[in-house]
Design a protein around this motif. Structure first.
Motif, PDB file in Angstrom:
ATOM      1  N   ASP A  26       0.861  -1.178   0.000  1.00 48.38           N
ATOM      2  CA  ASP A  26       0.000   0.000   0.000  1.00 48.38           C
ATOM      3  C   ASP A  26       0.903   1.235   0.000  1.00 48.38           C
ATOM      4  OD1 ASP A  26      -1.791   2.062   0.535  1.00 48.38           O
ATOM      5  OD2 ASP A  26      -2.840   0.982   2.115  1.00 48.38           O
ATOM      6  N   VAL A  27       0.848   2.018  -1.070  1.00 54.12           N
ATOM      7  CA  VAL A  27       1.743   3.177  -1.188  1.00 54.12           C
ATOM      8  C   VAL A  27       1.434   4.261  -0.159  1.00 54.12           C
ATOM      9  CG1 VAL A  27       2.268   2.790  -3.623  1.00 54.12           C
ATOM     10  CG2 VAL A  27       0.324   4.219  -3.012  1.00 54.12           C
ATOM     11  N   LYS A  28       0.229   4.254   0.381  1.00 54.60           N
ATOM     12  CA  LYS A  28      -0.148   5.263   1.368  1.00 54.60           C
ATOM     13  C   LYS A  28       0.167   4.840   2.800  1.00 54.60           C
ATOM     14  CE  LYS A  28      -3.799   7.076  -1.538  1.00 54.60           C
ATOM     15  NZ  LYS A  28      -5.227   7.251  -1.717  1.00 54.60           N
ATOM     16  N   ARG A  29       0.392   3.539   3.011  1.00 58.57           N
ATOM     17  CA  ARG A  29       0.662   3.030   4.358  1.00 58.57           C
ATOM     18  C   ARG A  29       1.838   2.061   4.317  1.00 58.57           C
ATOM     19  NH1 ARG A  29      -4.716   0.483   6.476  1.00 58.57           N
ATOM     20  NH2 ARG A  29      -3.346  -0.056   8.190  1.00 58.57           N
ATOM     21  N   PRO A  30       3.005   2.486   4.748  1.00 55.85           N
ATOM     22  CA  PRO A  30       4.168   1.595   4.754  1.00 55.85           C
ATOM     23  C   PRO A  30       3.888   0.329   5.579  1.00 55.85           C
ATOM     24  CG  PRO A  30       4.818   3.840   5.249  1.00 55.85           C
ATOM     25  CD  PRO A  30       3.310   3.799   5.261  1.00 55.85           C
ATOM     26  N   ASN A  31       4.478  -0.775   5.175  1.00 58.52           N
ATOM     27  CA  ASN A  31       4.330  -2.062   5.861  1.00 58.52           C
ATOM     28  C   ASN A  31       2.893  -2.557   5.904  1.00 58.52           C
ATOM     29  OD1 ASN A  31       7.139  -2.168   6.460  1.00 58.52           O
ATOM     30  ND2 ASN A  31       6.766  -0.718   8.118  1.00 58.52           N
ATOM     31  N   HIS A  40      -8.692  -7.209 -17.867  1.00 59.37           N
ATOM     32  CA  HIS A  40      -7.880  -7.709 -18.978  1.00 59.37           C
ATOM     33  C   HIS A  40      -7.143  -6.607 -19.732  1.00 59.37           C
ATOM     34  CE1 HIS A  40      -9.094 -11.884 -18.598  1.00 59.37           C
ATOM     35  NE2 HIS A  40     -10.280 -11.423 -18.256  1.00 59.37           N
ATOM     36  N   ASP A  41      -7.449  -5.353 -19.436  1.00 60.89           N
ATOM     37  CA  ASP A  41      -6.721  -4.220 -20.014  1.00 60.89           C
ATOM     38  C   ASP A  41      -5.650  -3.712 -19.054  1.00 60.89           C
ATOM     39  OD1 ASP A  41      -8.280  -4.188 -22.370  1.00 60.89           O
ATOM     40  OD2 ASP A  41      -9.826  -2.992 -21.366  1.00 60.89           O
ATOM     41  N   ASP A  42      -5.349  -4.488 -18.027  1.00 58.59           N
ATOM     42  CA  ASP A  42      -4.385  -4.122 -16.981  1.00 58.59           C
ATOM     43  C   ASP A  42      -4.775  -2.856 -16.229  1.00 58.59           C
ATOM     44  OD1 ASP A  42      -2.705  -6.330 -17.276  1.00 58.59           O
ATOM     45  OD2 ASP A  42      -1.550  -5.349 -18.863  1.00 58.59           O
ATOM     46  N   LYS A  43      -6.080  -2.591 -16.170  1.00 56.70           N
ATOM     47  CA  LYS A  43      -6.574  -1.457 -15.390  1.00 56.70           C
ATOM     48  C   LYS A  43      -7.008  -1.951 -14.017  1.00 56.70           C
ATOM     49  CE  LYS A  43      -8.185   1.301 -19.249  1.00 56.70           C
ATOM     50  NZ  LYS A  43      -9.357   1.887 -19.905  1.00 56.70           N
ATOM     51  N   GLU A  44      -6.703  -1.139 -13.002  1.00 56.55           N
ATOM     52  CA  GLU A  44      -7.097  -1.477 -11.640  1.00 56.55           C
ATOM     53  C   GLU A  44      -8.619  -1.370 -11.525  1.00 56.55           C
ATOM     54  OE1 GLU A  44      -6.693   0.599  -7.358  1.00 56.55           O
ATOM     55  OE2 GLU A  44      -4.820   0.410  -8.496  1.00 56.55           O
ATOM     56  N   ILE A  45      -9.231  -2.439 -11.063  1.00 62.46           N
ATOM     57  CA  ILE A  45     -10.686  -2.450 -10.868  1.00 62.46           C
ATOM     58  C   ILE A  45     -11.016  -1.974  -9.455  1.00 62.46           C
ATOM     59  CG2 ILE A  45     -12.730  -3.907 -10.684  1.00 62.46           C
ATOM     60  CD1 ILE A  45     -11.476  -5.764 -12.757  1.00 62.46           C
ATOM     61  N   CYS A  46     -10.373  -2.593  -8.477  1.00 66.25           N
ATOM     62  CA  CYS A  46     -10.614  -2.277  -7.073  1.00 66.25           C
ATOM     63  C   CYS A  46      -9.487  -2.894  -6.258  1.00 66.25           C
ATOM     64  CB  CYS A  46     -11.979  -2.809  -6.615  1.00 66.25           C
ATOM     65  SG  CYS A  46     -12.190  -4.596  -6.797  1.00 66.25           S
ATOM     66  N   TRP A  47      -9.517  -2.675  -4.961  1.00 65.72           N
ATOM     67  CA  TRP A  47      -8.515  -3.285  -4.101  1.00 65.72           C
ATOM     68  C   TRP A  47      -9.161  -3.695  -2.786  1.00 65.72           C
ATOM     69  CZ3 TRP A  47      -7.439  -1.130   0.619  1.00 65.72           C
ATOM     70  CH2 TRP A  47      -7.820   0.204   0.807  1.00 65.72           C
ATOM     71  N   PHE A  48      -8.482  -4.607  -2.091  1.00 66.19           N
ATOM     72  CA  PHE A  48      -8.943  -5.127  -0.815  1.00 66.19           C
ATOM     73  C   PHE A  48      -7.796  -5.085   0.184  1.00 66.19           C
ATOM     74  CE2 PHE A  48     -11.564  -6.968  -4.051  1.00 66.19           C
ATOM     75  CZ  PHE A  48     -12.823  -7.074  -3.489  1.00 66.19           C
ATOM     76  N   ASP A  49      -8.113  -4.853   1.434  1.00 64.86           N
ATOM     77  CA  ASP A  49      -7.130  -4.885   2.503  1.00 64.86           C
ATOM     78  C   ASP A  49      -6.701  -6.337   2.724  1.00 64.86           C
ATOM     79  OD1 ASP A  49      -6.538  -5.339   5.544  1.00 64.86           O
ATOM     80  OD2 ASP A  49      -6.172  -3.203   5.178  1.00 64.86           O
ATOM     81  N   PHE A  50      -5.422  -6.615   2.616  1.00 61.13           N
ATOM     82  CA  PHE A  50      -4.902  -7.977   2.719  1.00 61.13           C
ATOM     83  C   PHE A  50      -5.267  -8.628   4.047  1.00 61.13           C
ATOM     84  CE2 PHE A  50      -1.549 -11.024   3.748  1.00 61.13           C
ATOM     85  CZ  PHE A  50      -1.565 -11.832   2.629  1.00 61.13           C
ATOM     86  N   ASP A  51      -5.027  -7.936   5.151  1.00 63.57           N
ATOM     87  CA  ASP A  51      -5.291  -8.508   6.471  1.00 63.57           C
ATOM     88  C   ASP A  51      -6.781  -8.787   6.687  1.00 63.57           C
ATOM     89  OD1 ASP A  51      -2.578  -8.445   7.166  1.00 63.57           O
ATOM     90  OD2 ASP A  51      -2.739  -6.399   7.933  1.00 63.57           O
TER      91      ASP A  51
END
Length: 84
Positions: A26-31, A40-51
Motif C-alpha cells: 500500500d503506497v499510502k501506508r508503509p508495511n 484484462h486491459d491491466d486497469k485497476e478495478i478495485c482493491w482489498f485490505d490484505f489482512d
C-alpha cells in the motif's frame, strides 16, 4: 437500497472481467499490504485490505490461502467495476 450499499457482480461475471489479483504494498501506508484486482486491459478495478481478507476468508492452511482468497474476492467485485 441506500447509497452506501455496495452491490456485487455475480461470480460468473466477475470471472469474465478479472484478469489478475496481485498482492502489493500500500503506497499510502508503509508495511501494509493490499490485494489489487486488475481487468484484462491491466486497469485497476478495485482493491482489498490484505489482512481483512485473510481474516474474513479464513483459509485453513497456507497451501489453500491463494485459492480461498481469490474465491472470496471474486464474490465481492462491485457492480461499478463494469464501468472501468
Amino acid at each position: 437500497m441506500s447509497q452506501e450499499e455496495v452491490r456485487f457482480l455475480p461470480y460468473e461475471e466477475a470471472l469474465r472481467i478479472v484478469a489478475a489479483i496481485q498482492e502489493e504494498e500500500d503506497v499510502k501506508r508503509p508495511n501494509h499490504r493490499i490485494l489489487t484486482v486488475y481487468n484484462h486491459d491491466d486497469k485497476e478495478i478495485c482493491w482489498f485490505d490484505f489482512d481483512e481478507v485473510l481474516r474474513d476468508a479464513a483459509p485453513a492452511s497456507k497451501e489453500e490461502e491463494k485459492d480461498v482468497v481469490a474465491n472470496y474476492i471474486m464474490h465481492r467485485i462491485p457492480e461499478w467495476a463494469l464501468d472501468i
